[in-house]
Motif scaffolding. Structure first.
Motif, PDB file in Angstrom:
ATOM      1  N   CYS A  59       7.333   7.742   2.167  1.00 41.52           N
ATOM      2  CA  CYS A  59       7.463   6.636   1.214  1.00 41.52           C
ATOM      3  C   CYS A  59       8.347   5.524   1.770  1.00 41.52           C
ATOM      4  N   CYS A 127      12.124   6.299  -1.643  1.00 43.92           N
ATOM      5  CA  CYS A 127      11.782   7.641  -2.078  1.00 43.92           C
ATOM      6  C   CYS A 127      12.936   8.194  -2.916  1.00 43.92           C
ATOM      7  N   ASP A 128      12.574   9.040  -3.880  1.00 46.73           N
ATOM      8  CA  ASP A 128      13.440   9.391  -5.011  1.00 46.73           C
ATOM      9  C   ASP A 128      14.955   9.346  -4.777  1.00 46.73           C
ATOM     10  N   CYS A 200       5.669   6.822  -4.799  1.00 45.31           N
ATOM     11  CA  CYS A 200       4.777   7.277  -5.871  1.00 45.31           C
ATOM     12  C   CYS A 200       4.521   6.125  -6.849  1.00 45.31           C
TER      13      CYS A 200
HETATM   14 FE1  FES Z   1       8.571   9.668  -2.214  1.00 52.49          FE
HETATM   15 FE2  FES Z   1       7.484  10.161  -4.710  1.00 52.49          FE
HETATM   16  S1  FES Z   1       7.569  11.439  -2.984  1.00 52.49           S
HETATM   17  S2  FES Z   1       8.531   8.458  -3.967  1.00 52.49           S
END
Ligand code: FES
Length: 577
Positions: A59, A127-128, A200
């Motif tokens: 991401c 990413c998260d 995501c």
């Molecule tokens: Fe990276 Fe969802 S896995 S933002």
């Protein structure tokens, strides 16, 4: 350099690059091997670009390219950009869970910013866990800082329909287990789900945190929603590079922006977007770093009455691309301006009101009007009771309304291995009214508080068409997940919290309206079980995992390490030679 380009305050970087002695020679000379001319060190702001780029964090894999646009902006505004790498956390790739390393990454970010001769920093994450880790680290140094996020992926596509990151993985996986989708179809959906760069594209944790960063005032408008591949994100990165140079001159720091009011705005925003439950631990941890008193109860007090207007998966129908084209986060703020503190300061140097005043909504289906919300009261509910004396949370907007008030008998899994071994067993004594209880998945327990709280239902119930049950654990759940899932139970089972004492067949009541979570055993029985409870010896005896287990706080404190709370500032009193 000309006077108007000078900062009001002496630049920190001059303590590295402004000295006419041996130390200054050393700091400058080695930097010149990158082709920087003399005037790079004449007192212009040095801007760090803190990059969580990594091919192991898909991401964030495009962030080196995005950094080039930040650099253009920094140069244009008269600063000198210097990009540096920090640890990166690939949510879908790391074991046992990326959350174990959020605090480690925050230490890397903090120490890198402090140790190097920069005046301000642009944080590139997405990413998260990378967004909160960067904000936590930057807050503990408190130099001018601004965020540019990866941006969400384009909408997923499969057989002519939009599919959402994570959310549809859970649905497809259950469809396969329930015999409603073939394995071949399942495998074919994979390539259509993640078909562009970016994070995501559901309202999972990454989208939540990038929107909340905007709500906190820590990024320029539209950073939360602009698709990763949209050229306007590159332009936004350019503008951010220009802006950080000005922020250095103005000495506008995270502590000037991240007030209690900013966090309250972010809590409201989380309800309005149908945001991830993970935002709870992340905002608590960021607040702890910057010195703002934020509690778990604030989530309920401030957010509970706020409607969810954004119709995005997992709570609703659409995806981040749709949200952006509908007007993005600024349009949402406009719609809810009576609920927000619009005078809160932002990195733009103006209030939230100013930075969103030109926003418009172009699609009432995606950003609903106030009189047609997706959910009326959408905030995170904070539960208390004898099963969670320090609290637990549930996201009512992602739950089945009929289960928000429910009493059932516990089906207990002592740990994740026990759950995986027995959940699909025909022998498992479970019915649709049972409550699934999972232990040993808290911060110390897993370790790292993994996203397993939305445990999949027993296949024998799936085959009967059951789609939701009450589930309770000390774990987290993915922001892309849904269901009647009670999370973050504190204290966790591994510490001997009441969750550790639940036995098969115990009756439990979930009462979301009354904010209760109750285990129906007497106080005497609870005390007796507590007296007989024995802690298990940890398998982790060295390294970061041991440090983490020894020092991690519970979910109600943001699961930060106890010795990382607060800030140390940017001063470094000793030279390196
Ligand atoms: Fe990276 Fe969802 S896995 S933002």
């Amino acid at each position: 350099m000309s006077d108007e380009n000078k900062s009001k305050k002496p630049l920190r970087s001059q303590e590295w690059y402004g000295k006419l002695d041996k130390d200054g020679f050393i700091h400058r000379s080695w930097m010149k091997n990158q082709g920087l001319p003399d005037h790079s060190f004449d007192g212009r702001p040095i801007i760090g670009i803190c990059n969580s780029w990594s091919e192991l964090t898909p991401c964030n894999a495009h962030l080196r390219e995005l950094a080039e646009y930040v650099k253009r902006g920094v140069w244009e505004a008269g600063g000198v950009p210097l990009e540096f790498p920090v640890m990166s956390l690939g949510e879908t790739q790391m074991k046992p869970t990326a959350m174990l390393f959020r605090n480690l990454m925050s230490m890397d970010v903090e120490e890198s910013i402090r140790a190097y001769g920069m005046d301000g920093v642009v944080l590139l994450g997405g990413c998260d866990k990378t967004t909160p880790a960067q904000l936590m680290g930057a807050c503990s140094v408190d130099l001018p800082a601004i965020v540019v996020s990866s941006g969400p992926m384009l909408n997923g596509k499969y057989r002519g329909k939009d599919i959402g990151s994570g959310t549809d993985v859970w649905k497809f996986s259950e469809a396969v287990r329930g015999g409603k989708m073939s394995l071949d179809e399942f495998m074919r959906a994979e390539s259509g789900m993640s078909r562009s760069r970016g994070t995501c594209m559901t309202m999972g944790t990454a989208s939540t945190m990038s929107c909340l960063t905007e709500a906190l005032g820590m990024s320029l408008p539209e950073n939360g929603t602009l698709p990763a591949v949209d050229a306007r994100r590159q332009a936004l990165a350019h503008l951010t590079g220009m802006r950080i140079v000005e922020m250095v001159k103005e000495d506008l720091k995270p502590s000037d922006i991240l007030t209690k009011s900013a966090f309250e705005n972010a809590i409201r925003a989380n309800a309005a977007i149908g945001g991830s439950t993970n935002a709870v631990v992340h905002l608590l941890a960021i607040a702890g770093r910057v010195g703002v008193e934020l509690t778990l109860d604030d989530w309920d007090r401030i957010g509970a009455e706020i409607p969810c207007l954004v119709d995005l998966m997992p709570s609703g129908r659409f995806l981040m691309e749709d949200f952006h084209y509908a007007g993005g986060f600024p349009a949402l703020i406009q719609r809810l301006q009576d609920e927000f503190d619009m005078q809160a300061m932002t990195v733009s140097g103006s209030s939230l009101a100013d930075s969103t005043k030109e926003a418009e909504c172009f699609n009432d289906e995606v950003i609903r009007p106030l009189d047609k919300p997706l959910r009326k009261k959408a905030g995170i509910a904070v539960l208390k009771g004898n099963l969670c004396p320090q609290g637990a949370i549930i996201k009512p907007s992602a739950a089945t309304p009929a289960l928000l008030q429910h009493t059932g008998k516990a089906v207990v899994f002592e740990n994740i291995e026990d759950y995986k071994a027995r959940i699909d067993s025909p022998e498992l004594e479970v019915g649709k009214d049972s409550i699934l209880v999972l232990k040993g998945c808290g911060p110390k327990g897993y370790p790292g508080m993994p996203e397993v709280g939305n445990m999949a239902l027993p296949s024998k119930l799936l085959e009967q068409g059951i789609t939701d049950m009450v589930r309770i654990s000390d774990a987290r759940m993915s922001g892309t997940a849904f269901g009647t899932v009670v999370l973050h139970v504190a204290p966790e089972a591994t510490m001997g919290g009441p969750l550790a004492l639940v036995k098969n067949g115990d009756e439990i009541t979930l009462d979301v309206a009354g904010r209760g979570l109750h285990l129906h055993i007497s106080d005497e029985e609870m005390a007796e079980r507590q007296a007989n409870w024995q802690a298990q010896e940890s398998e982790y005896h060295r390294g970061y995992a041991k440090l983490y287990i020894d020092h991690v706080m519970q979910a109600d404190r943001g699961a930060d390490l106890d010795f990382l709370v607060g800030k140390s500032g940017s001063k470094v009193s000793r030279e390196s030679h």
